[in-house]
Design a protein around this motif. Structure first.
Motif, mmCIF file in Angstrom:
data_model
loop_
_atom_site.group_PDB
_atom_site.id
_atom_site.type_symbol
_atom_site.label_atom_id
_atom_site.label_comp_id
_atom_site.label_asym_id
_atom_site.label_seq_id
_atom_site.Cartn_x
_atom_site.Cartn_y
_atom_site.Cartn_z
ATOM 1 N N ARG A 258 0.851 -1.187 0.000
ATOM 2 C CA ARG A 258 0.000 0.000 0.000
ATOM 3 C C ARG A 258 0.888 1.238 0.000
ATOM 4 N N LEU A 259 0.574 2.166 -0.913
ATOM 5 C CA LEU A 259 1.421 3.334 -1.120
ATOM 6 C C LEU A 259 0.593 4.599 -0.930
ATOM 7 N N ALA A 260 1.124 5.522 -0.131
ATOM 8 C CA ALA A 260 0.410 6.747 0.211
ATOM 9 C C ALA A 260 0.443 7.738 -0.947
ATOM 10 N N MET A 261 -0.715 8.345 -1.242
ATOM 11 C CA MET A 261 -0.858 9.310 -2.319
ATOM 12 C C MET A 261 -1.134 10.718 -1.783
ATOM 13 N N THR A 262 -0.826 10.993 -0.540
ATOM 14 C CA THR A 262 -1.200 12.234 0.123
ATOM 15 C C THR A 262 -0.436 13.429 -0.435
ATOM 16 N N ALA A 263 -1.186 14.408 -0.935
ATOM 17 C CA ALA A 263 -0.581 15.572 -1.583
ATOM 18 C C ALA A 263 0.281 16.409 -0.652
ATOM 19 N N PRO A 264 -0.116 16.669 0.610
ATOM 20 C CA PRO A 264 0.711 17.534 1.460
ATOM 21 C C PRO A 264 2.130 17.013 1.678
ATOM 22 N N GLN A 265 2.322 15.702 1.548
ATOM 23 C CA GLN A 265 3.651 15.107 1.705
ATOM 24 C C GLN A 265 4.433 15.070 0.397
ATOM 25 N N GLY A 266 3.881 15.686 -0.643
ATOM 26 C CA GLY A 266 4.562 15.721 -1.934
ATOM 27 C C GLY A 266 4.259 14.533 -2.820
ATOM 28 N N ASN A 267 3.306 13.693 -2.412
ATOM 29 C CA ASN A 267 2.971 12.511 -3.200
ATOM 30 C C ASN A 267 1.918 12.817 -4.243
ATOM 31 N N TYR B 232 -7.495 9.910 -3.729
ATOM 32 C CA TYR B 232 -6.781 10.883 -2.912
ATOM 33 C C TYR B 232 -5.768 10.260 -1.957
ATOM 34 N N ALA B 233 -5.990 9.016 -1.497
ATOM 35 C CA ALA B 233 -5.295 8.560 -0.307
ATOM 36 C C ALA B 233 -4.292 7.438 -0.539
ATOM 37 N N THR B 234 -4.754 6.282 -1.068
ATOM 38 C CA THR B 234 -3.919 5.089 -1.072
ATOM 39 C C THR B 234 -4.002 4.355 -2.395
ATOM 40 N N ASN B 235 -2.841 3.943 -2.897
ATOM 41 C CA ASN B 235 -2.782 3.054 -4.054
ATOM 42 C C ASN B 235 -2.464 1.651 -3.548
ATOM 43 N N VAL B 236 -3.355 0.705 -3.823
ATOM 44 C CA VAL B 236 -3.191 -0.672 -3.366
ATOM 45 C C VAL B 236 -2.679 -1.492 -4.546
ATOM 46 N N SER B 237 -1.457 -2.005 -4.427
ATOM 47 C CA SER B 237 -0.755 -2.604 -5.563
ATOM 48 C C SER B 237 -0.376 -4.052 -5.280
ATOM 49 N N TYR B 238 -0.427 -4.868 -6.335
ATOM 50 C CA TYR B 238 -0.164 -6.300 -6.236
ATOM 51 C C TYR B 238 1.326 -6.555 -6.335
ATOM 52 N N ARG B 239 1.881 -7.181 -5.297
ATOM 53 C CA ARG B 239 3.322 -7.403 -5.222
ATOM 54 C C ARG B 239 3.809 -8.419 -6.265
ATOM 55 N N LEU B 240 4.913 -8.071 -6.913
ATOM 56 C CA LEU B 240 5.485 -8.956 -7.916
ATOM 57 C C LEU B 240 6.630 -9.800 -7.366
ATOM 58 N N ASP B 241 6.989 -9.562 -6.084
ATOM 59 C CA ASP B 241 8.011 -10.395 -5.442
ATOM 60 C C ASP B 241 7.374 -11.503 -4.607
ATOM 61 N N ALA B 242 6.038 -11.577 -4.602
ATOM 62 C CA ALA B 242 5.318 -12.574 -3.810
ATOM 63 C C ALA B 242 5.199 -13.885 -4.589
ATOM 64 N N PRO B 243 5.013 -15.015 -3.890
ATOM 65 C CA PRO B 243 5.018 -16.327 -4.558
ATOM 66 C C PRO B 243 3.990 -16.476 -5.665
ATOM 67 N N ALA B 244 2.752 -16.019 -5.453
ATOM 68 C CA ALA B 244 1.708 -16.232 -6.463
ATOM 69 C C ALA B 244 2.037 -15.510 -7.757
#
Length: 300
Positions: free
Chosen positions: A233-242, A276-288
């Motif tokens: 999960r990656l933060a997309m919050t604008a005040p932090q420069g994201n 506005y808040a969170t990008n939920v991304s599928y991990r490519l280093d995970a077994p599946a």
């Protein structure tokens, strides 16, 4: 979970080949200024030539007498010379006979509009003018549970046809469990970047809430928020420069700078509805993910 990052769910206006001139005009009006990802803290990404758009040609009304519809739908990444990585929800639930194409162009929206005007009534010509056709393969376990939805797919492309159209360096995939190995402190210090063709964050207008823009490849910084299997999960919050991802960025890359290298560590799947808040991304280093990818690309 919140809605997936694909414009199909928003029914964004596409290029209906039978009315190319009208369709192109409508698209131009809707698109407005060239923008994608989030409009805040985003920048064009012409150097990310390995990142592309998934273009789909399909029968929208089940009437064979009317022309097919052609539009870009999702984002993705070339992970070798003939394999385009995207999300399974981008390649599923289409009418029979749907055809999948990949464009590595910077502005696929304008390319489609020009092709629709040049090839009225010829959906295959419109798609072929902007993209290369391939064959979709999605994880057979999709859709799985929220603990692991197996939301991953590839488009296998003819290598020579891709090379004849675009020059690019394929993205570098992570090693098994590489994000786990960084630990909480390492992840918090790691720069992340999301890239894609998607729309802007929610905007309110006379007609209600909309997500304008899309169709142009942009990038934005994001920050580490949380890690579990199979998500980062990656933060997309604008005040932090994201910045962050929005609709149409599904399947697109989330890069991490690790050891001085930019690695493709995850693909955009979902997030909060307003973008506005969170990008939920599928991990490519995970077994599946690695198990699915192994037949298509050499894994590190």
């Amino acid at each position: 979970m919140p809605s997936t990052r694909t414009p199909a769910l928003l029914r964004r206006a596409g290029v209906t080949v039978g009315t190319a001139a009208a369709g192109a005009g409508l698209l131009a009006a809707l698109a407005g200024p060239a923008a994608a990802i989030n409009s805040y803290n985003a920048a064009p990404a012409p150097e990310r030539t390995e990142v592309g758009a998934l273009v789909v040609q399909w029968d929208a009304d089940k009437n064979p007498a009317t022309p097919d519809r052609v539009d870009w739908m999702c984002s993705g990444t070339m992970v070798d010379r003939d394999t385009f990585l995207t999300a399974a929800h981008c390649t599923s639930d289409w009418p029979a006979g749907a055809r999948f194409y990949v464009s590595l162009g910077q502005d696929v929206q304008s390319d489609l509009e020009a092709a629709a005007a040049a090839h009225p009534g010829d959906p295959a010509a419109v798609a072929s003018a902007v993209a290369v056709e391939g064959v979709a393969h999605q994880d057979p376990a999709y859709p799985g549970p929220s603990s692991d939805p197996h939301d991953i797919a590839v488009i296998q492309l003819p290598e020579l046809a891709v090379a004849a159209r675009w020059a690019f360096t394929p993205a570098t995939l992570p090693t098994a469990g590489q994000l786990d190995g960084l630990g909480p402190q390492g992840l918090n210090k790691t720069p992340f970047q999301v890239v894609g063709y998607g729309t802007q964050e929610a905007q309110r207008g006379p007609g209600g809430q909309t997500h304008p823009g899309g169709g142009v490849r942009l990038k934005a910084p994001v920050a580490f928020d949380a890690l579990n299997a199979p998500w980062v999960r990656l933060a997309m919050t604008a005040p932090q420069g994201n910045g962050g991802a929005c609709y149409g960025d599904s399947g697109g890359p989330n890069f991490a700078e690790i050891g001085g290298r930019l690695l493709l560590v995850a693909t955009t799947i979902t997030g909060d509805g307003p973008c506005y808040a969170t990008n939920v991304s599928y991990r490519l280093d995970a077994p599946a993910a690695r198990t699915f990818l192994a037949p298509f690309v050499a894994l590190p």
